[in-house]
Design an enzyme around this catalytic site. Sequence first.
Site, short mmCIF file in Angstrom:
data_model
loop_
_atom_site.label_atom_id
_atom_site.label_comp_id
_atom_site.label_asym_id
_atom_site.label_seq_id
_atom_site.Cartn_x
_atom_site.Cartn_y
_atom_site.Cartn_z
N TYR A 92 0.83 -1.21 0.00
CA TYR A 92 0.00 0.00 0.00
C TYR A 92 0.86 1.26 0.00
CZ TYR A 92 -4.18 2.74 1.35
OH TYR A 92 -5.24 3.61 1.39
N SER A 187 1.14 -7.88 1.70
CA SER A 187 0.19 -6.90 2.21
C SER A 187 -0.84 -6.55 1.12
CB SER A 187 0.93 -5.66 2.73
OG SER A 187 0.06 -4.83 3.47
N ASP A 273 0.14 -9.48 13.93
CA ASP A 273 -0.03 -8.48 12.88
C ASP A 273 -1.24 -7.59 13.16
OD1 ASP A 273 -0.33 -7.02 10.55
OD2 ASP A 273 -0.08 -8.74 9.22
N HIS A 303 3.35 -7.19 11.03
CA HIS A 303 3.03 -7.15 9.61
C HIS A 303 4.25 -7.44 8.72
CE1 HIS A 303 0.40 -6.47 6.31
NE2 HIS A 303 1.01 -5.38 5.88
#
Length: 323
Positions: A92, A187, A273, A303
Amino acid sequence: MPRFDLPLPELRDYRPAVREPADFDDFWSATLAESRAAGGDVVVEPVATPLTLADAYDVTFPGFGGESVKAWLLVPAGADGPLPAVVEFNGYGGGRGLPFERLGWVASGYAHLFMDTRGQGSAWGSGGATADPHGTGPSFPGFMTRGIDAPEEYYYRRVYTDAVRAVDAVRSLPMVDADRVAVCGGSQGGGIAIAAAGLSTGLVAALPDVPFLCHFERAVGFTDSDPYQEVVRYLSVHRRAEDRVFETLSYFDGVNHAKRAQAPALFSAGLMDPVCPPSTVFAAFNHYAAADRSIEVYGHNEHEGGQAYQWAEQAAFLAARVG
């Protein structure tokens, strides 16, 4: 971050019922058909880099609506193919960066296409090069609520379509074996990889690493981390929009795409996470349609997951399936 989600034995059995629109398949069939019908050429141009053992190319391919999307392609120097290929999607806020930043796959003998994510590339890393030429209604800063009023206008409709068209593009290249193409990403890139696996046929593997964009209705109410919190802040202002918002998101939920994915898959999850809670990852993994699937669990990681340890697992998993 302490463990905050379900214990691992419960995660392994966690198969929640997730909202799924009745026209899910028709929506995506029409979306992909329209974008493929828009046409456009795949343009591959060599670029000079400091690399001596890999050849680099600047790729432009037609994505959603035929709009131009950028990517980097790396192949082993002098290779004449046909090579197995890995199509990778980014996290992201990141862009495709520079062509020599990611060398693991090409050093392992693969053609590696790294897709730029439209409109992103200015939050971290070395930048992006693909615009998103679409406006949006009221939204919270970030990408999660852009066009969230309707699935036809939602930002990730364009991104997921770009991902499928990236697979189409790499399969069209003479140096690539079209029957040995895999998708991967971490992710956001992991969530996109799940969607690409659900919307494409004939992939040799999917490698979603700590995937985002899964089990939205749990994630939005369960974690206080961005990017899911963008939806929370949007709904805190648009107080009557909850049902409409989650109906839109259901077209993009990695759980629904996983139900349709037939490629062998290797997932990963970090049990601490806070960004992509492990229950949301296991929801997609446990619904994943292919029998050939496994998940690596990192019990004391957030994460970041397994990082290089996970890449080594991915490389071994993929090598066993490309022959």
